[in-house]
Design a protein around this motif. Structure first.
Motif, PDB file in Angstrom:
ATOM      1  N   LEU A 141     -15.682  25.748  34.156  1.00 12.25           N
ATOM      2  CA  LEU A 141     -14.931  26.652  33.185  1.00 12.25           C
ATOM      3  C   LEU A 141     -13.669  26.288  32.877  1.00 12.25           C
ATOM      4  CD1 LEU A 141     -15.217  30.072  34.402  1.00 12.25           C
ATOM      5  CD2 LEU A 141     -16.245  29.350  32.411  1.00 12.25           C
ATOM      6  N   SER A 142     -12.805  25.324  33.759  1.00 14.08           N
ATOM      7  CA  SER A 142     -11.464  24.734  33.673  1.00 14.08           C
ATOM      8  C   SER A 142     -11.700  23.578  32.432  1.00 14.08           C
ATOM      9  CB  SER A 142     -10.925  24.039  34.692  1.00 14.08           C
ATOM     10  OG  SER A 142     -11.727  23.138  35.218  1.00 14.08           O
ATOM     11  N   ALA A 143     -12.921  23.018  32.135  1.00 18.83           N
ATOM     12  CA  ALA A 143     -13.045  22.145  31.113  1.00 18.83           C
ATOM     13  C   ALA A 143     -13.521  22.668  29.826  1.00 18.83           C
ATOM     14  CB  ALA A 143     -14.006  21.020  31.589  1.00 18.83           C
ATOM     15  N   SER A 144     -13.924  23.822  29.909  1.00 12.60           N
ATOM     16  CA  SER A 144     -14.138  24.551  28.628  1.00 12.60           C
ATOM     17  C   SER A 144     -13.278  25.450  27.970  1.00 12.60           C
ATOM     18  CB  SER A 144     -15.399  25.496  28.904  1.00 12.60           C
ATOM     19  OG  SER A 144     -14.973  26.946  29.028  1.00 12.60           O
ATOM     20  N   PRO A 145     -13.286  25.240  26.530  1.00 13.17           N
ATOM     21  CA  PRO A 145     -12.468  26.040  25.802  1.00 13.17           C
ATOM     22  C   PRO A 145     -12.349  27.588  25.966  1.00 13.17           C
ATOM     23  CG  PRO A 145     -13.919  24.783  24.587  1.00 13.17           C
ATOM     24  CD  PRO A 145     -14.276  24.718  25.814  1.00 13.17           C
ATOM     25  N   LEU A 146     -13.200  28.191  26.333  1.00 11.46           N
ATOM     26  CA  LEU A 146     -13.356  29.445  26.669  1.00 11.46           C
ATOM     27  C   LEU A 146     -12.209  30.016  27.656  1.00 11.46           C
ATOM     28  CD1 LEU A 146     -14.933  32.064  26.441  1.00 11.46           C
ATOM     29  CD2 LEU A 146     -16.401  31.453  28.297  1.00 11.46           C
ATOM     30  N   LEU A 147     -12.296  29.218  28.744  1.00 12.61           N
ATOM     31  CA  LEU A 147     -11.107  29.825  29.783  1.00 12.61           C
ATOM     32  C   LEU A 147      -9.684  29.820  29.015  1.00 12.61           C
ATOM     33  CD1 LEU A 147     -10.496  30.390  32.576  1.00 12.61           C
ATOM     34  CD2 LEU A 147     -10.252  28.096  33.058  1.00 12.61           C
ATOM     35  N   TRP A 148      -9.354  28.687  28.437  1.00  6.92           N
ATOM     36  CA  TRP A 148      -7.952  28.565  27.919  1.00  6.92           C
ATOM     37  C   TRP A 148      -7.741  29.465  26.868  1.00  6.92           C
ATOM     38  CZ3 TRP A 148      -5.555  28.023  32.155  1.00  6.92           C
ATOM     39  CH2 TRP A 148      -6.067  27.130  33.059  1.00  6.92           C
ATOM     40  N   LEU A 149      -8.713  29.769  26.195  1.00  7.03           N
ATOM     41  CA  LEU A 149      -8.518  30.492  25.059  1.00  7.03           C
ATOM     42  C   LEU A 149      -8.284  31.946  25.246  1.00  7.03           C
ATOM     43  CD1 LEU A 149      -8.750  30.773  21.902  1.00  7.03           C
ATOM     44  CD2 LEU A 149     -10.995  31.086  21.912  1.00  7.03           C
ATOM     45  N   THR A 150      -9.299  32.448  26.227  1.00  5.76           N
ATOM     46  CA  THR A 150      -9.246  33.640  27.045  1.00  5.76           C
ATOM     47  C   THR A 150      -7.724  33.945  27.748  1.00  5.76           C
ATOM     48  OG1 THR A 150     -11.420  33.800  27.407  1.00  5.76           O
ATOM     49  CG2 THR A 150     -10.368  35.447  28.526  1.00  5.76           C
ATOM     50  N   VAL A 151      -7.371  32.831  28.374  1.00  4.96           N
ATOM     51  CA  VAL A 151      -6.075  33.150  29.218  1.00  4.96           C
ATOM     52  C   VAL A 151      -5.041  33.160  28.268  1.00  4.96           C
ATOM     53  CG1 VAL A 151      -4.525  31.533  30.284  1.00  4.96           C
ATOM     54  CG2 VAL A 151      -6.714  31.756  31.333  1.00  4.96           C
ATOM     55  N   THR A 152      -4.883  32.545  26.947  1.00  6.27           N
ATOM     56  CA  THR A 152      -3.779  32.492  26.199  1.00  6.27           C
ATOM     57  C   THR A 152      -3.849  34.012  25.337  1.00  6.27           C
ATOM     58  OG1 THR A 152      -4.475  30.306  25.338  1.00  6.27           O
ATOM     59  CG2 THR A 152      -2.954  31.759  23.745  1.00  6.27           C
ATOM     60  N   LEU A 153      -4.711  34.507  24.929  1.00  2.00           N
ATOM     61  CA  LEU A 153      -4.947  35.973  24.632  1.00  2.00           C
ATOM     62  C   LEU A 153      -4.585  36.774  25.531  1.00  2.00           C
ATOM     63  CD1 LEU A 153      -8.179  36.123  22.212  1.00  2.00           C
ATOM     64  CD2 LEU A 153      -5.693  36.233  21.567  1.00  2.00           C
ATOM     65  N   GLY A 154      -5.011  36.865  26.829  1.00  2.00           N
ATOM     66  CA  GLY A 154      -4.684  37.499  28.020  1.00  2.00           C
ATOM     67  C   GLY A 154      -3.098  37.508  28.211  1.00  2.00           C
ATOM     68  N   ALA A 155      -2.435  36.342  28.174  1.00  2.00           N
ATOM     69  CA  ALA A 155      -1.286  36.211  28.702  1.00  2.00           C
ATOM     70  C   ALA A 155      -0.491  37.067  27.331  1.00  2.00           C
ATOM     71  CB  ALA A 155      -0.939  34.823  28.706  1.00  2.00           C
ATOM     72  N   TYR A 156      -0.777  36.786  26.073  1.00  2.00           N
ATOM     73  CA  TYR A 156      -0.136  37.360  24.874  1.00  2.00           C
ATOM     74  C   TYR A 156      -0.166  39.001  25.076  1.00  2.00           C
ATOM     75  CZ  TYR A 156       1.194  38.993  20.317  1.00  2.00           C
ATOM     76  OH  TYR A 156       1.783  39.429  19.237  1.00  2.00           O
ATOM     77  N   LEU A 157      -1.523  39.471  25.426  1.00  2.00           N
ATOM     78  CA  LEU A 157      -1.666  40.829  25.410  1.00  2.00           C
ATOM     79  C   LEU A 157      -0.688  41.544  26.648  1.00  2.00           C
ATOM     80  CD1 LEU A 157      -5.559  41.308  25.235  1.00  2.00           C
ATOM     81  CD2 LEU A 157      -3.375  42.139  23.411  1.00  2.00           C
ATOM     82  N   LEU A 158      -0.699  40.872  27.796  1.00  2.00           N
ATOM     83  CA  LEU A 158       0.310  41.123  28.699  1.00  2.00           C
ATOM     84  C   LEU A 158       1.745  41.003  28.431  1.00  2.00           C
ATOM     85  CD1 LEU A 158       0.019  42.130  31.736  1.00  2.00           C
ATOM     86  CD2 LEU A 158       0.142  39.815  32.356  1.00  2.00           C
ATOM     87  N   ALA A 159       1.992  39.948  27.744  1.00  2.00           N
ATOM     88  CA  ALA A 159       3.598  39.921  27.278  1.00  2.00           C
ATOM     89  C   ALA A 159       3.759  40.959  26.362  1.00  2.00           C
ATOM     90  CB  ALA A 159       3.686  38.525  26.601  1.00  2.00           C
ATOM     91  N   GLU A 160       3.070  41.355  25.534  1.00  2.00           N
ATOM     92  CA  GLU A 160       2.974  42.392  24.426  1.00  2.00           C
ATOM     93  C   GLU A 160       3.439  43.819  25.069  1.00  2.00           C
ATOM     94  OE1 GLU A 160       3.422  42.108  20.671  1.00  2.00           O
ATOM     95  OE2 GLU A 160       2.551  44.034  21.171  1.00  2.00           O
ATOM     96  N   THR A 161       2.285  44.013  26.191  1.00  2.00           N
ATOM     97  CA  THR A 161       2.569  45.251  27.053  1.00  2.00           C
ATOM     98  C   THR A 161       4.004  45.474  27.358  1.00  2.00           C
ATOM     99  OG1 THR A 161       0.117  45.123  27.520  1.00  2.00           O
ATOM    100  CG2 THR A 161       1.459  46.607  28.730  1.00  2.00           C
ATOM    101  N   ILE A 162       4.401  44.032  28.289  1.00  2.32           N
ATOM    102  CA  ILE A 162       5.812  44.075  28.631  1.00  2.32           C
ATOM    103  C   ILE A 162       6.884  44.354  27.624  1.00  2.32           C
ATOM    104  CG2 ILE A 162       7.435  42.518  29.988  1.00  2.32           C
ATOM    105  CD1 ILE A 162       4.929  41.163  31.245  1.00  2.32           C
ATOM    106  N   ALA A 163       6.612  43.721  26.595  1.00  2.78           N
ATOM    107  CA  ALA A 163       7.910  43.753  25.662  1.00  2.78           C
ATOM    108  C   ALA A 163       7.636  45.322  25.035  1.00  2.78           C
ATOM    109  CB  ALA A 163       7.482  42.851  24.371  1.00  2.78           C
ATOM    110  N   ARG A 164       6.607  46.094  24.975  1.00  2.00           N
ATOM    111  CA  ARG A 164       6.638  47.540  24.738  1.00  2.00           C
ATOM    112  C   ARG A 164       7.367  48.213  25.678  1.00  2.00           C
ATOM    113  NH1 ARG A 164       1.301  49.130  24.319  1.00  2.00           N
ATOM    114  NH2 ARG A 164       0.894  46.926  23.097  1.00  2.00           N
ATOM    115  N   ALA A 165       6.902  47.978  26.913  1.00  2.00           N
ATOM    116  CA  ALA A 165       7.561  48.718  27.961  1.00  2.00           C
ATOM    117  C   ALA A 165       9.024  48.526  27.765  1.00  2.00           C
ATOM    118  CB  ALA A 165       6.982  48.348  29.189  1.00  2.00           C
TER     119      ALA A 165
END
Lengths: 238, 122
Positions: free
Chosen positions: A11-35
């Motif tokens: 997984l760590s060598a496939s684009p899928l993992l880090w693409l998902t991590v980027t979107l996930g981190a952003y969604l979490l950041a958005e939630t924190i910013a909204r809070a």
């Protein structure tokens, strides 16, 4: 355990993992910013970058491995820049009426951004290479790197300065405008886009659509103005 | 949605071709932005098609900077030796540019009697 390890290696060598991590981190950041009610310091770019960087550090993942996945998000910066035309045309009548304030603020702001960055760094003893690389720091990365390369700066260094400027501008534009009692969204947005390009524009869109529209206009105009002004100012400087 | 996506990519491509072909110092997407603005001004009906996708992309503009910004942390070594002049220059200059731009914008707009056009108060 062996299987978990193999799964991780895969997984760590496939684009899928880090693409998902980027979107996930952003969604979490958005939630924190909204809070935090979109408080200036709770900047989603800053929070998401901190989360991703922490994860890369903990998993000892090299940046190129991460970027192989995240590049799909990065790629969308091009189409998003083109998309800035849509809000601009929507507000075309207003932009036409405000053309003189726009041009005056562009000339004054662009010159200020270049001269103060170079002047302060020079006064504090930065090397000439760094001083020149700082000159285009307020404009969007591809333009800034081109300007640095054409004027004796270091493009890689400029890319770093551009992103830092974006984050500084994105965080400080709201409190600074409140302090100066500038309440008009056109002026606030135009300043955000001029001083801190796309990240400032992203902040402006987060606050108000009209502010975002003028930020996008400033981003494009300052790209042009800075490419013309930097060689001129350097000629006077040297 | 597909048509809007195609239009954005097409104009970026047209911008790249123009920038490289004419050896312009401006990146392709910025030229694409100008070309799309011209098209939408000439043909307002196209706006309805592109608007939802464009607005959606711009709503999450922050996300698109994350991959590049993560890279900055890796470049810390380049900046470390002159961290103080660089840090002070970036902060002072960004604040100065923000303040000068906004104040000049507002002053000129007021002088020209355009106070009604500068937008609802924040």
């Amino acid at each position: 355990m062996e299987n978990v390890f193999q799964l991780w290696v895969y997984l760590s060598a496939s684009p899928l993992l880090w693409l998902t991590v980027t979107l996930g981190a952003y969604l979490l950041a958005e939630t924190i910013a909204r809070a935090a009610r979109y408080a200036a310091l709770a900047n989603p770019v800053l929070i998401a970058v901190a989360l991703v960087a922490l994860l890369l550090h903990l998993t000892r993942t090299a940046y190129p491995t991460y970027f192989a996945g995240a590049q799909f998000v990065h790629f969308l910066l091009g189409p998003a820049t083109v998309a800035l035309a849509v809000p601009l045309v929507r507000e075309a009548a207003r932009v036409r009426r405000l053309i003189l304030p726009v041009l005056a603020a562009l000339a004054a702001g662009s010159t200020t951004a270049i001269v103060t960055a170079m002047g302060v760094a020079w006064a504090l003893g930065a090397t000439p290479e760094v001083v020149v690389s700082l000159a285009p720091k307020s404009v969007t990365t591809p333009i800034a790197m081109g300007i640095a390369a054409a004027n004796g700066g270091v493009p890689a260094l400029t890319a770093v300065f551009v992103l830092m400027t974006g984050v500084i501008g994105g965080i400080s534009v709201t409190p600074l405008m409140n302090l100066l009692r500038v309440r008009d969204y056109t002026a606030r947005g135009f300043a955000a886009g001029l001083a801190s390009h796309g990240i400032g524009t992203a902040r402006a869109f987060q606050v108000n659509r009209l502010a975002g529209t003028f930020a996008g206009l400033a981003l494009a105009l300052n790209g042009l103005a800075t490419s013309l002004l930097v060689p001129l100012i350097l000629a006077l400087w040297r | 949605m597909l048509r809007a996506l195609f239009a954005l990519l097409f104009f970026q491509l047209a911008g790249e071709v123009t920038a490289r072909g004419l050896d312009l110092p401006v990146p392709g997407p910025v030229i694409g932005f100008v070309l799309l603005a011209l098209l939408l001004a000439a043909w307002p009906a196209a706006r309805r098609e592109i608007e939802p996708v464009a607005d959606g992309l711009l709503r999450h503009l922050s996300l698109l900077f994350v991959p590049a910004a993560v890279g900055v942390i890796q470049q810390w070594g380049l900046v470390r030796t002159q961290a103080l002049p660089i840090g002070v220059a970036l902060v002072v200059s960004t604040w100065a540019a923000l303040a000068v731009t906004a104040l000049v914008f507002r002053a000129v707009a007021r002088r020209l009697g355009l106070a009604d056009a500068i937008g609802e108060a924040g």
